[in-house]
Write an enzyme that holds these catalytic residues in place. Structure first.
Site, PDB file in Angstrom:
ATOM      1  N   SER A 131     -46.921  19.428   9.520  1.00 35.01           N
ATOM      2  CA  SER A 131     -45.177  20.166   9.906  1.00 35.01           C
ATOM      3  C   SER A 131     -44.417  19.536   8.710  1.00 35.01           C
ATOM      4  CB  SER A 131     -44.438  19.480  11.095  1.00 35.01           C
ATOM      5  OG  SER A 131     -43.014  20.225  10.699  1.00 35.01           O
ATOM      6  N   ASP A 154     -46.899  30.554  15.156  1.00 30.95           N
ATOM      7  CA  ASP A 154     -46.651  29.188  14.635  1.00 30.95           C
ATOM      8  C   ASP A 154     -45.512  29.710  13.666  1.00 30.95           C
ATOM      9  OD1 ASP A 154     -45.050  26.798  13.923  1.00 30.95           O
ATOM     10  OD2 ASP A 154     -46.636  26.077  12.372  1.00 30.95           O
ATOM     11  N   HIS A 213     -48.600  24.887  16.375  1.00 28.71           N
ATOM     12  CA  HIS A 213     -48.349  24.064  15.057  1.00 28.71           C
ATOM     13  C   HIS A 213     -49.141  23.075  14.673  1.00 28.71           C
ATOM     14  CE1 HIS A 213     -45.162  22.765  12.425  1.00 28.71           C
ATOM     15  NE2 HIS A 213     -45.072  22.097  12.797  1.00 28.71           N
TER      16      HIS A 213
END
Length: 496
Positions: A173, A405, A431
C-alpha cells in the site's frame, strides 16, 4: 576406539557449529504466530533531513528478526506504513526470508506509534511528516543497521568488517509506494524492491476507486449498494439521527462524514478479500424483499465495526482535530499526508456511482481546511513530478496488485523488463494478496493462500517475485566505504 573418537570429534564440531548459528537467532515467534518479533529497538533519527542547521533528533522504533539469517546473507527491510508498527508480521515475507537466509528488519514510520518527534500534533508540528522525510529515515536506518548493528553484532565476529550485505525492500500500500520510491531515490542502497499494491500515483479525483468497487461487486451486489446509498441519502433528510443510530454512528454530526463511513464499510469487503461477507446477505435481502438498509446496518455493525475492528470516530472531523499523541493519532496523521501530499480523494463518479454523490472534491477540501487550517491542500502534480507517478522510471522494482483491489488504479499496472508488474486475478484477491494471502485481513500466518479462490494465481505471481529477488540479489554489487564518512559526520553532529 579410534572410530568412536573420530565420531565423537565430528559430533563436537557439529555442536559447536550449531551453537554458533543459534547464538545469532533471536526473538522467536510468539505463541499465536501473529508477529515474528515484538521486541523494540531504537535509533536516533533527524527531525529534518533537509536543513543544514537543524540538528534535532527523535527516537525512532524498529524491529529485527534473525532466526532465518545466514551470515553474509541479505537484509530484508519491511517498511511500516501509516499506522503504529507493533512488530514484524508473520506474513509471506517470513517465507521469503527463510528461503533466502535473510534477516528481517522493520522501521516504524515517523510520527506514527511510538516514533513521534513531538508531544503535540498541531499542524505546525506536522511539517516534517512527508514521504520525502520518511525515505531519508529509511536511508539513514539502512546505513545505521548495516554499519553499526550488523558490524558490531555479527560481521566483525566473522571477520566481515568490509562486507556489505545485499538489501531488498518490501512494502504494501503506502509503504509499497515507499518501497518503490526508495529504490528510485536510493538505488545504491538496495538491490531491488517489492511494491505490493503500491499507490505510487497521487490522485486528486480518484473516481476509478469507486468504479472498481462496482466492478468487483458484480451487477446484483452493486445494484443493492446503490439502492442503499439512495435510501440512506433520503433518510438523512427526513430523520438523520435515527439512520445514524441504526448504524451505530450517532456521533457523526456531519452527514457526509457518515456517508463516507458507509462507503468505506463496503470498500473494506473488496479491498481485503471478503466480498461474500457483504454481498451474499445484501443480494439475499434484495431478492427476498427484506429491508436493505437494515441488512446493510447488520453487516456494518457485525463485520466492519465488529470483526474487522473499524472505529466510527475515525470518520469524525472533531476527532481528527485532536492534537494529543495517542493510540488513535494515526487517523489525524494519515489525513495530513492525504491533505498535504497524495490526495487519493475517493470522490463519487458523475455516473453510476456506488457511494453518495455528496462525497465530492469539495467535501475533501473542506475537511482538510477544517482539520488542519488554511493553506493545507495536496499538490499532487508536484508529488507525481518528484516520483513519476505511474510512469515511475526506476529499475529492479516488482509491482503486484490484486484484481479486486480499488487501490490498484493508483499503482503501476503496466509491465516492463526493468519494472515488472503482475495482477493476481481471483474473486477475493485484494490489497497485498501476494504477501497476505486471502482474505487480506485478518492476518494469515505466512500469507497462507489456501482460501484464495485461485491459490494457483497467487502461487504463480509469488514464484515470479522469487525469481526477481533471486536474480537481482545475484546481480547486486557491494558499495564503497563512503557511508562510513556519512556516519562519522552524523556522530559529530550528535555529540554537539
Amino acid at each position: 576406539m579410534r572410530v568412536f573418537t573420530a565420531c565423537t570429534l565430528l559430533l563436537l564440531l557439529l555442536l559447536l557449529f550449531l551453537s554458533s548459528v543459534e547464538s545469532h537467532r533471536f526473538h522467536l515467534p510468539k505463541s499465536d504466530g501473529k508477529y515474528l518479533t515484538e521486541d523494540e529497538q531504537w535509533l536516533d533519527q533527524s527531525i529534518d533531513h533537509f536543513s543544514p542547521i537543524d540538528h534535532r533528533q527523535f527516537k525512532q522504533r524498529y524491529y529485527e528478526f534473525l532466526d532465518y539469517y545466514q551470515v553474509g546473507g541479505p537484509i530484508f527491510l519491511k517498511i511500516c506504513g501509516e499506522s503504529a508498527c507493533l512488530g514484524i508480521p508473520n506474513d509471506y515475507t517470513a517465507v521469503l526470508a527463510k528461503k533466502f537466509g535473510a534477516a528481517l528488519v522493520s522501521l516504524e514510520h515517523r510520527y506514527y506509534g511510538k516514533s513521534s518527534p513531538f508531544d503535540d500534533l498541531a499542524t505546525n508540528n506536522l511539517r516534517y511528516l512527508s514521504s520525502k522525510q520518511a525515505l531519508f529515515d529509511l536511508a539513514v536506518f539502512r546505513q545505521y543497521y548495516q554499519l553499526i548493528v550488523l558490524q558490531e553484532s555479527i560481521n566483525a565476529k566473522y571477520n566481515l568488517s568490509k562486507a556489505e550485505n545485499p538489501w531488498f525492500v518490501f512494502g504494501v500500500s503506502y509503504s509499497g509506494a515507499l518501497s518503490a520510491w526508495f529504490r528510485l531515490k536510493f538505488p545504491h542502497l538496495t538491490c531491488g524492491s517489492l511494491a505490493s499494491s503500491a499507490v505510487v500515483l497521487a490522485v486528486y479525483n480518484f473516481t476509478a476507486f469507486d468504479q472498481q468497487i462496482g466492478e468487483s461487486a458484480g451487477a446484483q451486489c452493486k445494484a443493492a449498494l446503490q439502492e442503499i446509498t439512495e435510501l440512506v441519502d433520503e433518510e438523512l433528510q427526513s430523520d438523520g439521527g435515527s439512520v445514524k443510530a441504526l448504524f451505530g454512528a450517532a456521533q457523526l454530526m456531519n452527514d457526509v462524514d457518515f456517508l463516507y463511513f458507509l462507503a468505506d464499510a463496503a470498500v473494506t469487503a473488496f479491498q481485503y478479500g471478503n466480498p461474500d461477507v457483504l454481498c451474499s446477505p445484501l443480494v439475499d435481502a434484495k431478492t427476498s424483499g427484506k429491508n436493505l438498509v437494515e441488512a446493510y446496518s447488520s453487516y456494518v455493525k457485525d463485520y466492519y465495526l465488529g470483526i474487522f475492528g473499524a472505529s466510527v470516530k475515525t470518520y469524525d472531523q472533531q476527532h481528527l482535530k485532536n492534537t494529543t499523541v495517542s493510540d488513535a493519532s494515526g487517523d489525524r496523521l494519515w489525513w495530513f499526508q492525504v491533505c498535504s501530499e497524495v490526495a487519493y480523494f475517493q470522490v463519487a463518479p458523475e455516473n453510476d456511482t456506488v457511494r453518495s454523490p455528496r462525497i465530492d472534491t469539495q467535501y475533501h477540501l473542506n475537511l482538510c481546511k477544517n482539520v488542519f487550517g488554511e493553506g493545507i491542500y495536496p499538490d499532487v502534480d508536484m508529488t507525481n513530478l518528484y516520483y513519476g507517478g505511474s510512469k515511475i522510471a526506476g529499475t529492479r522494482i516488482v509491482f503486484t496488485n490484486g484484481s479486486q483491489d480499488p487501490w490498484r488504479h493508483a499503482s503501476k499496472q503496466t509491465s516492463s523488463p526493468d519494472l515488472p508488474s503482475y495482477i493476481i486475478n481471483c474473486h477475493n484477491c485484494g490489497h497485498g494478496t501476494d504477501l497476505r494471502g486471502c482474505p487480506q485481513s485478518p492476518l494469515n500466518i505466512e500469507g497462507n493462500a489456501e482460501n484464495c479462490s485461485s491459490p494457483e494465481a497467487v502461487h504463480k505471481v509469488r514464484q515470479e517475485v522469487i525469481n526477481h529477488i533471486d536474480l537481482w540479489l545475484s546481480e547486486c554489487k557491494g558499495t564503497d566505504d563512503e557511508p562510513d564518512m556519512f556516519f562519522a559526520a552524523r556522530s559529530m553532529v550528535s555529540s554537539e
